[in-house]
Design a protein around this motif. Structure first.
Motif, PDB file in Angstrom:
ATOM      1  N   THR A  63       0.757  -1.213   0.145  1.00 24.39           N
ATOM      2  CA  THR A  63       0.023   0.206  -0.069  1.00 24.39           C
ATOM      3  C   THR A  63       1.008   1.327   0.101  1.00 24.39           C
ATOM      4  OG1 THR A  63      -1.761  -1.009   1.135  1.00 24.39           O
ATOM      5  CG2 THR A  63      -1.938   1.355   1.290  1.00 24.39           C
ATOM      6  N   GLY A  64       1.578   1.353   0.949  1.00 24.10           N
ATOM      7  CA  GLY A  64       2.599   2.600   0.943  1.00 24.10           C
ATOM      8  C   GLY A  64       1.899   3.786   1.743  1.00 24.10           C
ATOM      9  N   GLY A  65       2.599   4.800   2.302  1.00 23.80           N
ATOM     10  CA  GLY A  65       2.159   5.904   2.911  1.00 23.80           C
ATOM     11  C   GLY A  65       1.557   5.897   4.380  1.00 23.80           C
ATOM     12  N   SER A 112       6.539   7.035   3.783  1.00 24.45           N
ATOM     13  CA  SER A 112       6.327   7.410   2.468  1.00 24.45           C
ATOM     14  C   SER A 112       6.292   6.360   1.442  1.00 24.45           C
ATOM     15  CB  SER A 112       7.413   8.436   1.884  1.00 24.45           C
ATOM     16  OG  SER A 112       7.683   9.429   2.617  1.00 24.45           O
ATOM     17  N   ALA A 113       5.305   6.509   0.534  1.00 25.73           N
ATOM     18  CA  ALA A 113       5.070   5.361  -0.328  1.00 25.73           C
ATOM     19  C   ALA A 113       6.154   5.569  -1.403  1.00 25.73           C
ATOM     20  CB  ALA A 113       3.454   5.602  -1.135  1.00 25.73           C
ATOM     21  N   GLN A 114       6.649   4.315  -1.735  1.00 31.48           N
ATOM     22  CA  GLN A 114       7.795   4.303  -2.715  1.00 31.48           C
ATOM     23  C   GLN A 114       7.044   3.299  -4.049  1.00 31.48           C
ATOM     24  OE1 GLN A 114      10.686   5.723  -2.466  1.00 31.48           O
ATOM     25  NE2 GLN A 114       9.846   6.504  -0.638  1.00 31.48           N
ATOM     26  N   ASN A 150       4.348   1.011  -4.706  1.00 31.70           N
ATOM     27  CA  ASN A 150       3.199   0.841  -3.931  1.00 31.70           C
ATOM     28  C   ASN A 150       1.905   1.538  -4.494  1.00 31.70           C
ATOM     29  OD1 ASN A 150       5.341   1.612  -0.918  1.00 31.70           O
ATOM     30  ND2 ASN A 150       5.017  -0.262  -2.092  1.00 31.70           N
ATOM     31  N   SER A 172       1.849   5.143  -4.396  1.00 34.38           N
ATOM     32  CA  SER A 172       2.845   6.156  -4.854  1.00 34.38           C
ATOM     33  C   SER A 172       2.436   6.699  -6.205  1.00 34.38           C
ATOM     34  CB  SER A 172       4.186   5.349  -5.531  1.00 34.38           C
ATOM     35  OG  SER A 172       3.752   4.264  -6.294  1.00 34.38           O
ATOM     36  N   PRO A 201      10.629  -1.079   4.237  1.00 30.01           N
ATOM     37  CA  PRO A 201       9.700  -1.570   2.986  1.00 30.01           C
ATOM     38  C   PRO A 201       8.532  -2.264   3.594  1.00 30.01           C
ATOM     39  CG  PRO A 201      12.114  -1.390   2.301  1.00 30.01           C
ATOM     40  CD  PRO A 201      12.000  -1.432   4.187  1.00 30.01           C
ATOM     41  N   ALA A 214       4.575  -1.322   4.206  1.00 29.92           N
ATOM     42  CA  ALA A 214       3.610  -1.318   3.363  1.00 29.92           C
ATOM     43  C   ALA A 214       2.682  -2.630   3.240  1.00 29.92           C
ATOM     44  CB  ALA A 214       4.151  -1.007   1.882  1.00 29.92           C
TER      45      ALA A 214
END
Length: 715
Positions: free
Chosen positions: A151-153, A158-160, A163, A166, A255, A258
């Motif tokens: 998912t990220g964020g 932070s989303a990479q 993700n 992103s 990582p 996420a």
């Protein structure tokens, strides 16, 4: 034949061809033709554990057409074109990803099911060809196999790329959804469990508390387990749960955050094909399918909710062709799809409505978990969806404001029509009336035709049940094995027909010791059969009395055709509407027994000539009024008042004390009424001029009353 055709003119030939085509079409319509749909089927943990059709090489599946590489997908054929049974179903691949060795295999014991292991990423084109007694048909479906991207964020990480957030983190629509999700139990439970959870929380729990963790089969698809292995995060180094665990994961194995929760891909399928396919929306799933939730929430006894739902009426989808009603997408009560289709209800909560033009059964979505619960939501307890502003209104305009979580139930479980205005319309079919499920109306003592000025009596349930429907229908499910997950909870049921068991756990705080609905005894013989009975039987008796008073009069049945034929009789339609809303929504009175019997009794009395006096409130005492006119010839009216439910008898006597007529013998609700005596209609023939007496005998819940008055017949 050629000779005959040569002698037919052009226009006649066209008409003949048209006729033949119409006959062919009609034959197809009458006798049917198969139409096939491929359904991606879910398989829950409980199904794996209890159904022998699923062998050791089977896996849990959520029923989406976007699946994780290395897991199984299950497909089944369904004929929705006619009622003919499928005779054979032949499955094949039209195409599959390069390098895939996937093989379609029948699922033993489940007709027309097949399965395969999606051993490569990419698109699988699957075809089925069915035969029935009415023909053959084939269709195809695309199954997308992908890897997880995370998912990220979440929690400030932070989303990479790749993700989900992103890309979607710059889109207002997705930001709104994400902001709800990040505070939900889906997002936060893994974090909570590894820090302050039970000492028994461990890797066996990860399959439902993280994204993409292997479940029943080893698969390398970049899920939580694969990502943790790559990063070197091993739970045994952190167990048991303790406050430092999340910070350690977040700071040292960043990582992994996420994937450390129930993220987007847990419900929408793994996203690599979507991300690297240019954002192709076909390659990410969006479904209200119950299997999406069942993948984790069908593991009794720890997660019994799915099993309870399966035993509820919500799981039994209802379809009629009238749902394709060409509704323009409004959210009002005239839109069937608002309540008979899962997508329709979700759209209703978003105030977007559903256009039903051309709506077909194949499009219909069941009333599943995600219909009532927002998977992204966190604003409401239990992630319940939010009803639109001003939707807390019955068809008659009454607003219910203190019903708690029961508001979602009442969105659908209320009458579609306003009793007062709708009763002015003509009865046109057996579907005329409030339209089923008027439970909210009965509970709130609303939306029936009022006969007389005094309001109908009501119980106090609505005044103290904090969550209304939910309070009574959703207590923790019974723990006895024979009734477990069949009453209470998400079954919404309080009776198990298989064991004849009533589940009254929610009633105990006020009605201590009650274990059967039959133990709720009415205070009075409302139906007039000579016995004070349980409420459910008194309500049934009052319904029977009203049926007998409606056409065909004297018979325990109702013929809507005869009500339609008496088109000028508004009181009859009003009583019929009242009967229907109680019959279909009161659960034999238990939603509001006092209201139910009062509505039924007054409706029956109006049809038998006992007319309530308009504009009165409930009288404080028994009272017999003087007849009017007096003297009279040949008819006169007699008024009487009842402060409570009473058995009321009015008899007429001549000057010598001889009884000449029983004018009235009824059970009646509180109120002021008038009845007519026609002196020409007596058992002994016409009454002659002279002095007569009328006497009332009333026996109520709290007392008795007898009074006699004189009247004069003057011819």
């Amino acid at each position: 034949m050629k000779h005959i055709l040569n002698n037919i003119g052009g226009k006649k030939m066209k008409r003949l061809i048209s006729t033949i085509l119409m006959l062919i079409f009609s034959a197809g319509f009458l006798f049917g033709a198969p139409r096939v749909k491929i359904i991606t089927s879910y398989v829950t943990p409980e199904m794996l554990a209890t159904n022998s059709s699923f062998t050791n090489d089977s896996t849990v599946a959520n029923g989406l057409n976007v699946i994780a590489k290395g897991t199984y997908v299950y497909v089944r054929a369904s004929n929705f074109g006619d009622t003919s049974a499928i005779g054979t179903a032949t499955w094949s691949f039209i195409s599959k990803p390069a390098g895939s060795n996937a093989v379609l295999m029948d699922v033993t014991g489940l007709d027309y099911w097949s399965k395969f292991n999606a051993d490569s990423t990419g698109t699988y084109d699957v075809m089925v060809s069915i035969t029935t007694s009415t023909g053959t048909k084939d269709t195809t479906i695309k199954i997308y196999s992908a890897r997880y991207v995370g998912t990220g964020g979440f929690d400030g990480v932070s989303a990479q790329f790749p993700n989900c957030m992103s890309c979607h983190g710059s889109t207002p629509q997705f930001i709104e959804v994400f902001d709800k999700w990040k505070n939900s139990d889906h997002a936060t439970n893994f974090k909570k469990n590894i820090t302050t959870g039970s000492p028994f929380f461990g890797t066996s729990c990860f399959k439902c508390h993280t994204t993409g963790y292997d479940q029943d089969i080893y698969a390398v698809n970049n899920g939580f387990d694969d990502k943790a292995r790559d990063l070197g995060w091993v739970w045994s180094n952190f167990a048991p749960p303790k406050p430092s665990n999340w910070d350690s994961l977040k700071n040292n194995y960043t990582p992994l955050v996420a994937f450390a929760g129930v993220g987007c891909e847990s419900c929408h399928g793994p996203g690599s094909e979507h991300v690297f396919g240019g954002g192709d929306t076909n390659k990410i799933a969006k479904s209200l399918n119950e299997g999406v939730c069942g993948k984790c929430h069908d593991s009794p006894p720890e997660a019994p909710y799915f099993a309870q739902w399966e035993n509820s009426l919500h799981s039994e989808i209802v379809w009629t062709g009238s749902f394709a009603q060409n509704n323009n997408g409004s959210n009002n009560l005239d839109n069937c799809i608002r309540c008979h289709d899962g997508t329709g209800y979700v759209n209703f909560t978003k105030s977007t409505g559903t256009n039903t033009n051309g709506f077909q059964q194949v499009n219909q979505v069941n009333i599943t978990c995600a219909v009532c619960h927002d998977p992204h939501g966190a604003e409401n307890e239990h992630q319940l969806r939010t009803s639109p502003v001003n939707s807390d209104t019955l068809a008659n305009g009454f607003r219910y404001t203190t019903v708690g979580d029961g508001r979602l139930c009442m969105d659908c479980h209320k009458a579609r029509r306003n009793a007062v205005t709708y009763s002015q319309t003509q009865v046109t079919s057996g579907n005329w009336g409030p339209h089923h499920s008027g439970q909210a109306d009965i509970y709130e003592a609303q939306n029936v035709n009022l006969f007389g000025g005094a309001p109908y009596q009501t119980t106090a349930h609505k005044d103290f049940l904090q969550n209304s429907c939910v309070t009574c229908h959703m207590p923790k499910t019974d723990t006895a094995l024979v009734n477990q997950n069949k009453v209470g909870g998400h079954t919404m049921s309080l009776h198990n027909e298989e064991t004849d068991f009533d589940y009254l756990a929610a009633c105990q705080s006020c009605h201590f010791g009650k274990t059967r609905f039959e133990q709720f005894i009415a205070p009075y013989d409302y139906d007039g059969d000579g016995t004070i009975e349980p409420w459910i039987q008194e309500v049934e008796g009052c319904e029977r009395n009203l049926r007998i008073a409606m056409p065909p009069v004297g018979v325990d049945s109702v013929a809507w055709q005869l009500i339609r034929a008496d088109s000028n009789n508004v009181a009859l339609r009003q009583a019929y509407f009242n009967y229907l809303i109680v019959e279909e929504g009161s659960e034999k009175g238990m939603h509001n027994p006092k209201f139910s019997v009062d509505v039924l009794i007054r409706s029956k009395n109006v049809l038998t000539g006992i007319v309530p006096v308009a504009g009165t409130e409930i009288p404080g005492t028994f009272e017999l009024g003087q007849n009017y006119p007096n003297p009279f010839n040949p008819t006169t009216k007699i008024n009487f008042s009842l402060p409570e439910y009473s058995n009321i008898i009015i008899k007429i006597f001549d000057i010598s004390g001889r009884e000449i007529k029983t004018l009235l013998s009824e059970n009646m609700s509180a109120g002021t009424y008038t009845v007519d005596w026609n002196s020409t209609d007596n058992s002994g023939g016409k009454a002659s001029s002279g002095v007569y007496f009328y006497r009332v005998y009333a026996s109520g819940e709290n007392g008795k009353y007898v009074e006699t008055k004189k009247m004069i017949l003057l011819k």
